[in-house]
Write a protein that holds these residues in place. Sequence first.
Motif, PDB file in Angstrom:
ATOM      1  N   PHE A   1     -33.213 -43.873 -37.714  1.00  0.00           N
ATOM      2  CA  PHE A   1     -33.081 -45.286 -37.822  1.00  0.00           C
ATOM      3  C   PHE A   1     -33.061 -45.793 -39.483  1.00  0.00           C
ATOM      4  O   PHE A   1     -32.551 -46.597 -39.781  1.00  0.00           O
ATOM      5  CB  PHE A   1     -34.299 -46.123 -37.085  1.00  0.00           C
ATOM      6  N   HIS A   2     -33.828 -44.851 -40.035  1.00  0.00           N
ATOM      7  CA  HIS A   2     -33.916 -44.993 -41.550  1.00  0.00           C
ATOM      8  C   HIS A   2     -32.560 -45.007 -42.127  1.00  0.00           C
ATOM      9  O   HIS A   2     -32.167 -45.760 -43.056  1.00  0.00           O
ATOM     10  CB  HIS A   2     -34.986 -43.953 -42.369  1.00  0.00           C
ATOM     11  N   VAL A   3     -31.513 -43.848 -41.538  1.00  0.00           N
ATOM     12  CA  VAL A   3     -30.441 -43.642 -42.083  1.00  0.00           C
ATOM     13  C   VAL A   3     -29.605 -44.803 -41.570  1.00  0.00           C
ATOM     14  O   VAL A   3     -28.802 -45.352 -42.587  1.00  0.00           O
ATOM     15  CB  VAL A   3     -29.948 -42.067 -41.598  1.00  0.00           C
ATOM     16  N   LEU A   4     -29.647 -45.201 -40.445  1.00  0.00           N
ATOM     17  CA  LEU A   4     -28.769 -46.131 -39.929  1.00  0.00           C
ATOM     18  C   LEU A   4     -28.971 -47.489 -40.911  1.00  0.00           C
ATOM     19  O   LEU A   4     -28.128 -48.271 -41.262  1.00  0.00           O
ATOM     20  CB  LEU A   4     -29.060 -46.484 -38.558  1.00  0.00           C
ATOM     21  N   ASN A   5     -30.295 -47.719 -41.335  1.00  0.00           N
ATOM     22  CA  ASN A   5     -30.656 -49.039 -42.111  1.00  0.00           C
ATOM     23  C   ASN A   5     -30.030 -48.957 -43.342  1.00  0.00           C
ATOM     24  O   ASN A   5     -29.682 -49.672 -43.795  1.00  0.00           O
ATOM     25  CB  ASN A   5     -32.261 -48.949 -42.020  1.00  0.00           C
ATOM     26  N   GLU A   6     -29.852 -47.663 -43.857  1.00  0.00           N
ATOM     27  CA  GLU A   6     -29.207 -47.540 -45.211  1.00  0.00           C
ATOM     28  C   GLU A   6     -27.960 -47.772 -45.153  1.00  0.00           C
ATOM     29  O   GLU A   6     -27.263 -48.017 -46.148  1.00  0.00           O
ATOM     30  CB  GLU A   6     -29.507 -46.100 -45.797  1.00  0.00           C
ATOM     31  N   VAL A   7     -27.226 -47.321 -44.046  1.00  0.00           N
ATOM     32  CA  VAL A   7     -25.726 -47.274 -44.006  1.00  0.00           C
ATOM     33  C   VAL A   7     -25.114 -48.331 -43.347  1.00  0.00           C
ATOM     34  O   VAL A   7     -24.210 -49.077 -43.687  1.00  0.00           O
ATOM     35  CB  VAL A   7     -25.267 -46.120 -43.102  1.00  0.00           C
ATOM     36  N   MET A   8     -25.885 -49.392 -42.341  1.00  0.00           N
ATOM     37  CA  MET A   8     -25.213 -50.402 -41.707  1.00  0.00           C
ATOM     38  C   MET A   8     -24.936 -51.551 -42.673  1.00  0.00           C
ATOM     39  O   MET A   8     -25.822 -51.826 -43.395  1.00  0.00           O
ATOM     40  CB  MET A   8     -26.197 -50.500 -40.502  1.00  0.00           C
ATOM     41  N   PRO A   9     -23.864 -52.411 -42.262  1.00  0.00           N
ATOM     42  CA  PRO A   9     -23.882 -53.662 -42.961  1.00  0.00           C
ATOM     43  C   PRO A   9     -24.998 -54.740 -42.732  1.00  0.00           C
ATOM     44  O   PRO A   9     -25.516 -54.508 -41.834  1.00  0.00           O
ATOM     45  CB  PRO A   9     -22.537 -54.366 -42.311  1.00  0.00           C
ATOM     46  N   ARG A  10     -25.311 -55.593 -43.631  1.00  0.00           N
ATOM     47  CA  ARG A  10     -26.591 -56.397 -43.522  1.00  0.00           C
ATOM     48  C   ARG A  10     -26.222 -57.323 -42.506  1.00  0.00           C
ATOM     49  O   ARG A  10     -27.274 -57.639 -41.933  1.00  0.00           O
ATOM     50  CB  ARG A  10     -26.777 -57.086 -44.814  1.00  0.00           C
ATOM     51  N   ASP A  11     -25.142 -57.507 -42.019  1.00  0.00           N
ATOM     52  CA  ASP A  11     -24.898 -58.389 -40.630  1.00  0.00           C
ATOM     53  C   ASP A  11     -24.639 -57.625 -39.565  1.00  0.00           C
ATOM     54  O   ASP A  11     -24.107 -58.191 -38.448  1.00  0.00           O
ATOM     55  CB  ASP A  11     -23.693 -59.456 -40.889  1.00  0.00           C
ATOM     56  N   ALA A  12     -25.084 -56.530 -39.368  1.00  0.00           N
ATOM     57  CA  ALA A  12     -24.771 -55.745 -38.100  1.00  0.00           C
ATOM     58  C   ALA A  12     -25.587 -56.117 -37.057  1.00  0.00           C
ATOM     59  O   ALA A  12     -26.818 -56.640 -37.348  1.00  0.00           O
ATOM     60  CB  ALA A  12     -25.204 -54.296 -38.272  1.00  0.00           C
ATOM     61  N   VAL A  13     -25.235 -55.989 -36.045  1.00  0.00           N
ATOM     62  CA  VAL A  13     -25.843 -56.442 -34.617  1.00  0.00           C
ATOM     63  C   VAL A  13     -26.110 -55.300 -33.879  1.00  0.00           C
ATOM     64  O   VAL A  13     -25.549 -54.435 -33.842  1.00  0.00           O
ATOM     65  CB  VAL A  13     -24.907 -57.228 -33.732  1.00  0.00           C
ATOM     66  N   ILE A  14     -27.403 -55.009 -33.389  1.00  0.00           N
ATOM     67  CA  ILE A  14     -28.172 -53.995 -32.575  1.00  0.00           C
ATOM     68  C   ILE A  14     -28.256 -54.617 -31.186  1.00  0.00           C
ATOM     69  O   ILE A  14     -29.007 -55.687 -30.919  1.00  0.00           O
ATOM     70  CB  ILE A  14     -29.281 -53.557 -33.237  1.00  0.00           C
ATOM     71  N   ALA A  15     -27.585 -53.750 -30.076  1.00  0.00           N
ATOM     72  CA  ALA A  15     -28.070 -54.187 -28.768  1.00  0.00           C
ATOM     73  C   ALA A  15     -28.567 -52.655 -28.500  1.00  0.00           C
ATOM     74  O   ALA A  15     -28.015 -51.428 -28.443  1.00  0.00           O
ATOM     75  CB  ALA A  15     -26.783 -54.156 -28.155  1.00  0.00           C
ATOM     76  N   GLU A  16     -29.785 -52.722 -28.059  1.00  0.00           N
ATOM     77  CA  GLU A  16     -30.766 -51.548 -28.200  1.00  0.00           C
ATOM     78  C   GLU A  16     -31.467 -51.205 -26.804  1.00  0.00           C
ATOM     79  O   GLU A  16     -31.557 -52.102 -25.888  1.00  0.00           O
ATOM     80  CB  GLU A  16     -32.010 -51.827 -29.157  1.00  0.00           C
ATOM     81  N   GLU A  17     -31.276 -49.917 -26.382  1.00  0.00           N
ATOM     82  CA  GLU A  17     -31.919 -49.375 -25.255  1.00  0.00           C
ATOM     83  C   GLU A  17     -32.525 -47.946 -25.475  1.00  0.00           C
ATOM     84  O   GLU A  17     -31.880 -46.987 -24.851  1.00  0.00           O
ATOM     85  CB  GLU A  17     -31.150 -49.438 -24.161  1.00  0.00           C
ATOM     86  N   CYS A  18     -33.469 -47.881 -26.279  1.00  0.00           N
ATOM     87  CA  CYS A  18     -33.965 -46.653 -26.409  1.00  0.00           C
ATOM     88  C   CYS A  18     -35.531 -46.348 -26.319  1.00  0.00           C
ATOM     89  O   CYS A  18     -36.278 -46.639 -27.238  1.00  0.00           O
ATOM     90  CB  CYS A  18     -33.523 -45.904 -27.868  1.00  0.00           C
ATOM     91  N   PRO A  19     -36.109 -46.464 -25.124  1.00  0.00           N
ATOM     92  CA  PRO A  19     -37.329 -46.681 -24.662  1.00  0.00           C
ATOM     93  C   PRO A  19     -38.435 -46.028 -25.623  1.00  0.00           C
ATOM     94  O   PRO A  19     -39.388 -46.647 -26.183  1.00  0.00           O
ATOM     95  CB  PRO A  19     -37.355 -46.335 -23.405  1.00  0.00           C
ATOM     96  N   SER A  20     -38.350 -44.822 -25.765  1.00  0.00           N
ATOM     97  CA  SER A  20     -39.564 -44.100 -26.338  1.00  0.00           C
ATOM     98  C   SER A  20     -39.213 -44.053 -27.927  1.00  0.00           C
ATOM     99  O   SER A  20     -40.369 -43.871 -28.655  1.00  0.00           O
ATOM    100  CB  SER A  20     -39.572 -42.577 -26.095  1.00  0.00           C
ATOM    101  N   ALA A  21     -38.024 -44.703 -28.565  1.00  0.00           N
ATOM    102  CA  ALA A  21     -37.720 -44.741 -29.995  1.00  0.00           C
ATOM    103  C   ALA A  21     -37.836 -46.393 -30.406  1.00  0.00           C
ATOM    104  O   ALA A  21     -37.652 -46.422 -31.535  1.00  0.00           O
ATOM    105  CB  ALA A  21     -36.795 -44.261 -30.296  1.00  0.00           C
ATOM    106  N   LYS A  22     -38.427 -47.015 -29.461  1.00  0.00           N
ATOM    107  CA  LYS A  22     -38.284 -48.669 -29.853  1.00  0.00           C
ATOM    108  C   LYS A  22     -39.067 -48.817 -31.065  1.00  0.00           C
ATOM    109  O   LYS A  22     -38.951 -49.762 -32.002  1.00  0.00           O
ATOM    110  CB  LYS A  22     -39.020 -49.106 -28.591  1.00  0.00           C
ATOM    111  N   GLY A  23     -40.350 -48.134 -31.052  1.00  0.00           N
ATOM    112  CA  GLY A  23     -41.279 -48.184 -32.311  1.00  0.00           C
ATOM    113  C   GLY A  23     -40.626 -47.975 -33.519  1.00  0.00           C
ATOM    114  O   GLY A  23     -40.834 -48.732 -34.633  1.00  0.00           O
ATOM    115  N   ASP A  24     -40.117 -46.812 -33.625  1.00  0.00           N
ATOM    116  CA  ASP A  24     -39.408 -46.357 -34.973  1.00  0.00           C
ATOM    117  C   ASP A  24     -38.190 -47.328 -35.095  1.00  0.00           C
ATOM    118  O   ASP A  24     -38.122 -47.695 -36.137  1.00  0.00           O
ATOM    119  CB  ASP A  24     -38.840 -44.957 -34.631  1.00  0.00           C
TER     120      ASP A  24
END
Length: 537
Positions: free
Chosen positions: A352-375
Amino acid sequence: MSKAREVTWELLRNLGMTTVFGNPGSTELPLLRDMPSDFRYVLGLHERVAAGMALGYQLGCRKPVFVNLHSIASTGNGLSAIQDAWFLHAPLVVSAGQQDRRHLFAEPFLASRAVETAKPYVKWAYEPSRAEDVPAAIARGYRIAMQPPRGPVFISIPMDDWTHECPPVPAQTVSQRLLADPNALDEVVRALDSGRNPALVAGSGIEEDGGWDDMVALAEHLNADVYQDPIPARWTFPRGHRLFRGALLPAQQPLADQLAKHDVVVVLGARVFLYYAFVPGSPIKPGTKLFQITTSASDATTALAGTSIVGNVAEAARHIRAHTKARPCTTQGVTTPPVPSAECPITPAYLFHVLNEVMPRDAVIAEECPSAKGDLDRHLILDEPGSFYSVPNGVLGFGLPAAVGLQMALPERRVVCPIGDGSIQYSVQALWSAVQNKAPVIVLVLCNGDYSALKGFCDFTQVGRNVPGMDLPGIDMVKIAEGYGMKAQALDKPDELEQALRAAFAANEPRLISVSVAKGGKKTMGMDQSVNPPNYR
Ligand SMILES: Cc1ncc(C[n+]2csc(CCOP(=O)(O)OP(=O)(O)O)c2C)c(N)n1
């Protein structure tokens, strides 16, 4: 007079519902034949996917959406998405075919009791008594769906009704803003003005009522700490804002502890509170003045403490800001999490650190990763409205169809779907829909080969690890995606991540990246043994 089918298409056109999500069967064919060319039919290969894409599309375009399912068979399959719409207050007008009225009494093949099945999770479930009433029932369903709190409705339609003649139905509207009692809001104003250290809790209702800017303005006016509601289905406050303090924990005592330093807490557009594990305690520290502002009369009645005020959240935020004293800034700035190290296997935090560096600032996240939610929560910093959507009531299968529907509604933004290798299986057919609809969603599968979240829960509640059905060996997500026509790659080294993500964002097509990640599950929704969890040993 026109046929019910023609009257319905005209009504849907006038109500702006010209994109129809569905999965057809024999009982829907009399409606769907010769569908007018200005309508678009989006096929979902499973009804969880069809209704789930409709939900994502609704969340993205903020307009009501028409769904057409097949009898009870497919209403049952789509029910978990209808339930998601119920919790997200999303106005879906869901229809499904019923057997021909002329032999319904004999309970033929495909006779449907879908009205009873859908009822608990829709605002209105109805099968018209007369064929002539079908278009009017859809019009009424639309008006019910659009009233706050918005939500899905369900209409079951016998297949012979579509060829009956009926009068045209006007596209009537009803007003959509219910304002809170100003006297009740003035009580909040007085509490804030006399408070020492107030806090605000931001919930989904802020976005539902278009109140993002009002929430930010209120927080800055009060210089109050802002918390996101527990297990948020939407992020409703800028993550990088100096007043943002992160999400509340979903259990009574830990949540009360988090808010203990505040003498006034105002919850805007959220439940009081959404809990997960049972950790008894006082819902809020005794003596703290707690207020809830919500459009949902039902959510007002489930609050375990405080004073609830029902009404439009954005308007309420404006009222409170206009009537409270501005407070000086006393808070320190944001604390950024330490940069995670590039380990092998890749940790979700690093991903998620790398994704945050790379993604556009107006990206949209639709999330479903139960044990990685906190990260994900710690490392993705998005400051735009409409940036984040997640499973609203714990039923997996939400993330991927929602991502595809969001991407279809928001072609100018890129939608990323971080999803577990277990979670993606509940609605995996949405990969095909992304390809067919040229929705350039980026699907990031966190492959840890097990149900890590459940193993974490086993530890958290001392159930132990001797539980069947926890491992998921032998799933090749790249082959599955390729089978649906999607370009896909697998990677397992941290230094491959950035380039793969950059290439996905550069390409204007859907992509799946299957990332081998470390098994997770040390915490349950951000909580560990220190919160004194229930013991099911
Ligand atoms: C429809 C549905 N079935 C089962 C569950 C129970 N459940 C909660 S988390 C989870 C594990 C999901 O696995 P995965 O997506 O691989 O994520 P991980 O736990 O490994 O992070 C399961 C099965 C659920 N919430 N919803």
